[in-house]
Write an enzyme that holds these catalytic residues in place. Sequence first.
Site, PDB file in Angstrom:
ATOM      1  N   GLY A  12       0.820  -1.220   0.000  1.00 28.66           N
ATOM      2  CA  GLY A  12       0.000   0.000   0.000  1.00 28.66           C
ATOM      3  C   GLY A  12       0.847   1.259   0.000  1.00 28.66           C
ATOM      4  NE  ARG A  39      -6.422  -7.452  -2.494  1.00 28.28           N
ATOM      5  CZ  ARG A  39      -7.225  -7.485  -1.434  1.00 28.28           C
ATOM      6  NH1 ARG A  39      -8.306  -8.221  -1.466  1.00 28.28           N
ATOM      7  NH2 ARG A  39      -6.968  -6.780  -0.352  1.00 28.28           N
ATOM      8  CB  SER A  40       0.104  -8.531  -2.377  1.00 25.13           C
ATOM      9  OG  SER A  40      -0.877  -7.575  -2.573  1.00 25.13           O
ATOM     10  CB  CYS A 130      -2.536  11.813   7.576  1.00 30.61           C
ATOM     11  SG  CYS A 130      -4.175  11.479   6.931  1.00 30.61           S
ATOM     12  CD  GLN A 157      -7.758  15.522   5.497  1.00 26.48           C
ATOM     13  OE1 GLN A 157      -8.488  16.058   6.320  1.00 26.48           O
ATOM     14  NE2 GLN A 157      -7.550  14.218   5.493  1.00 26.48           N
ATOM     15  CB  SER A 160      -1.652   9.833  -1.234  1.00 20.48           C
ATOM     16  OG  SER A 160      -1.351  10.988  -0.487  1.00 20.48           O
ATOM     17  N   GLY A 161      -4.201  10.120   0.940  1.00 22.66           N
ATOM     18  CA  GLY A 161      -4.726   9.824   2.274  1.00 22.66           C
ATOM     19  C   GLY A 161      -5.837   8.788   2.228  1.00 22.66           C
ATOM     20  CG  HIS A 242      -3.216  15.560   4.313  1.00 22.14           C
ATOM     21  ND1 HIS A 242      -3.424  15.028   3.062  1.00 22.14           N
ATOM     22  CD2 HIS A 242      -3.673  14.627   5.196  1.00 22.14           C
ATOM     23  CE1 HIS A 242      -3.972  13.830   3.182  1.00 22.14           C
ATOM     24  NE2 HIS A 242      -4.124  13.556   4.458  1.00 22.14           N
TER      25      HIS A 242
HETATM   26  N1  LIG Z   1      -2.577   7.325   3.519  1.00 24.27           N
HETATM   27  C1  LIG Z   1      -2.471   8.098   4.593  1.00 24.27           C
HETATM   28  O1  LIG Z   1      -2.179   9.307   4.531  1.00 24.27           O
HETATM   29  C2  LIG Z   1      -2.686   7.508   5.936  1.00 24.27           C
HETATM   30  C3  LIG Z   1      -2.369   8.258   7.045  1.00 24.27           C
HETATM   31  C4  LIG Z   1      -2.578   7.727   8.299  1.00 24.27           C
HETATM   32  C5  LIG Z   1      -3.089   6.458   8.402  1.00 24.27           C
HETATM   33  N2  LIG Z   1      -3.401   5.740   7.299  1.00 24.27           N
HETATM   34  C6  LIG Z   1      -3.914   4.390   7.471  1.00 24.27           C
HETATM   35  O2  LIG Z   1      -2.981   3.444   6.979  1.00 24.27           O
HETATM   36  C7  LIG Z   1      -3.651   2.291   6.494  1.00 24.27           C
HETATM   37  C8  LIG Z   1      -3.212   1.969   5.082  1.00 24.27           C
HETATM   38  O3  LIG Z   1      -3.440   3.077   4.233  1.00 24.27           O
HETATM   39  P1  LIG Z   1      -2.878   3.120   2.738  1.00 24.27           P
HETATM   40  O4  LIG Z   1      -3.103   4.516   2.313  1.00 24.27           O
HETATM   41  O5  LIG Z   1      -1.502   2.544   2.650  1.00 24.27           O
HETATM   42  O6  LIG Z   1      -3.887   2.117   1.983  1.00 24.27           O
HETATM   43  P2  LIG Z   1      -3.704   1.360   0.576  1.00 24.27           P
HETATM   44  O7  LIG Z   1      -2.747   2.082  -0.301  1.00 24.27           O
HETATM   45  O8  LIG Z   1      -5.071   1.108   0.079  1.00 24.27           O
HETATM   46  O9  LIG Z   1      -3.032  -0.050   0.979  1.00 24.27           O
HETATM   47  C9  LIG Z   1      -3.686  -0.991   1.780  1.00 24.27           C
HETATM   48  C10 LIG Z   1      -2.711  -2.120   2.136  1.00 24.27           C
HETATM   49  O10 LIG Z   1      -3.342  -3.004   3.056  1.00 24.27           O
HETATM   50  C11 LIG Z   1      -3.289  -4.336   2.540  1.00 24.27           C
HETATM   51  N3  LIG Z   1      -4.476  -5.075   2.961  1.00 24.27           N
HETATM   52  C12 LIG Z   1      -5.779  -4.755   2.780  1.00 24.27           C
HETATM   53  N4  LIG Z   1      -6.578  -5.702   3.316  1.00 24.27           N
HETATM   54  C13 LIG Z   1      -5.763  -6.626   3.859  1.00 24.27           C
HETATM   55  C14 LIG Z   1      -5.971  -7.850   4.549  1.00 24.27           C
HETATM   56  N5  LIG Z   1      -7.206  -8.311   4.815  1.00 24.27           N
HETATM   57  N6  LIG Z   1      -4.896  -8.574   4.960  1.00 24.27           N
HETATM   58  C15 LIG Z   1      -3.652  -8.135   4.697  1.00 24.27           C
HETATM   59  N7  LIG Z   1      -3.372  -6.979   4.042  1.00 24.27           N
HETATM   60  C16 LIG Z   1      -4.427  -6.247   3.628  1.00 24.27           C
HETATM   61  C17 LIG Z   1      -3.246  -4.158   1.039  1.00 24.27           C
HETATM   62  O11 LIG Z   1      -2.720  -5.326   0.476  1.00 24.27           O
HETATM   63  P3  LIG Z   1      -3.090  -5.801  -1.025  1.00 24.27           P
HETATM   64  O12 LIG Z   1      -2.247  -4.948  -1.953  1.00 24.27           O
HETATM   65  O13 LIG Z   1      -2.695  -7.224  -1.018  1.00 24.27           O
HETATM   66  O14 LIG Z   1      -4.553  -5.555  -1.209  1.00 24.27           O
HETATM   67  C18 LIG Z   1      -2.282  -2.971   0.947  1.00 24.27           C
HETATM   68  O15 LIG Z   1      -0.955  -3.404   1.131  1.00 24.27           O
HETATM   69  C19 LIG Z   1      -5.141   2.606   6.675  1.00 24.27           C
HETATM   70  O16 LIG Z   1      -5.535   2.082   7.929  1.00 24.27           O
HETATM   71  C20 LIG Z   1      -5.190   4.100   6.711  1.00 24.27           C
HETATM   72  O17 LIG Z   1      -6.307   4.588   7.402  1.00 24.27           O
HETATM   73  C21 LIG Z   1      -3.189   6.219   6.064  1.00 24.27           C
END
Ligand SMILES: NC(=O)c1ccc[n+]([C@@H]2O[C@H](COP(=O)([O-])OP(=O)(O)OC[C@H]3O[C@@H](n4cnc5c(N)ncnc54)[C@H](OP(=O)(O)O)[C@@H]3O)[C@@H](O)[C@H]2O)c1
Length: 344
Positions: A12, A39-40, A130, A157, A160-161, A242
């Site tokens: 992710g 999936r990965s 974030c 925001q 990518s968030g 952001h």
């Molecule tokens: N983006 C931000 O700015 C930000 C800031 C603070 C917190 N967060 C938090 O960080 C987390 C991830 O965000 P992201 O932006 O990186 O999301 P993302 O790009 O959608 O990536 C999600 C990741 O989680 C994996 N995943 C999903 N379901 C899963 C499962 N059942 N078992 C194992 N792996 C699983 C996905 O794997 P696959 O590729 O195999 O599907 C992928 O590696 C979220 O909780 C989000 O709220 C994000």
Amino acid sequence: MGFKVAVVGATGNVGREMLNILAERRFPVSEVVALASARSMGTEISFGDKVLKCRHLDTYDFADTDICLMSAGGGPSKEWSPRIAAKGCVVIDNSSAWRYDSDVPLIVPEVNADAIAGFRKRNIIANPNCSTAQLVVALKPLHDRAVIKRVVVSTYQSVSGAGKEAMDELFHQTRAVFVSDPVETKRFTKRIAFNVIPHIDVFMEDGYTKEEWKMMAETKKILDPKIKLTATCVRVPVFISHSESVNVEFEKPISPDEARDLLRESPGVLVIDKREDGGYITPHEAAGEDATYVSRIREDATVENGLAFWCVSDNLRKGAALNAVQIAEALVNRKLIAPKQKAA
Ligand SMILES: NC(=O)c1ccc[n+]([C@@H]2O[C@H](COP(=O)([O-])OP(=O)(O)OC[C@H]3O[C@@H](n4cnc5c(N)ncnc54)[C@H](OP(=O)(O)O)[C@@H]3O)[C@@H](O)[C@H]2O)c1
């Protein structure tokens, strides 16, 4: 001395950045394991100059892993973080699943690093939202000097968030607009290309969104429960970083010059504040950087002891991955954990 570190959600947006930051900051690792969903499995992911093959979370045994950086969303965190923690692996959880649990410290190391010691109750430490992380880094030194009464914040925001699919959606919609293709909406409720959406996360009963509520609840938990905060969170067609427009009312007087000097000396903050064309930071410049940038510091004369400023940070770094790695560093530097497997 090296720690075995697992990154869950390694494919992710945040997980990839965690791997980059672990390598950049030379976190003392004996081994790094990349985990994601079925999936990965087998997907190749970079870690410094190495390539890791992604493994499946469900079949991985955490018994000899020291630290898990958990970044796979709220559902997997609710289910997996306690199970991983029960194996004696400290979980640094990036979702909102554990942030409001009174037995789980919610940490921004520049602000409340001492609270980290409370992790032993559950073996879980939460990483904030974030938008909250960058805000509290900027507010902390001002609060210490002049005591914050109330904050009014409006966010801008980046997509990518909302994960990697949301970034694809902005890209595809932008392209579709240019070539006059139909614009498809999947991840967002309205078109995000050439638009802004005043809605992040679900609506609550009082009309605020959950994202806005998170900023209020998390600022109280990390900085001071007495601070009153109201937020309006808006998604904008920016890929990374952001931005926040912040108005603060203090108990004691504080001038813009004093605030600028204080912030210049504060950990994690960079002040870019020239009152001229381009003398401020924009999200484009903050992307890929570690700092929380503060610009446009000025008096808010509509209240007693008021300041207004502009605050920008890379949401995937300080807003997520960097903060998580800084928490891991604090655990190590404060000798709160030791590697399970001693070097031979
Ligand atoms: N983006 C931000 O700015 C930000 C800031 C603070 C917190 N967060 C938090 O960080 C987390 C991830 O965000 P992201 O932006 O990186 O999301 P993302 O790009 O959608 O990536 C999600 C990741 O989680 C994996 N995943 C999903 N379901 C899963 C499962 N059942 N078992 C194992 N792996 C699983 C996905 O794997 P696959 O590729 O195999 O599907 C992928 O590696 C979220 O909780 C989000 O709220 C994000």
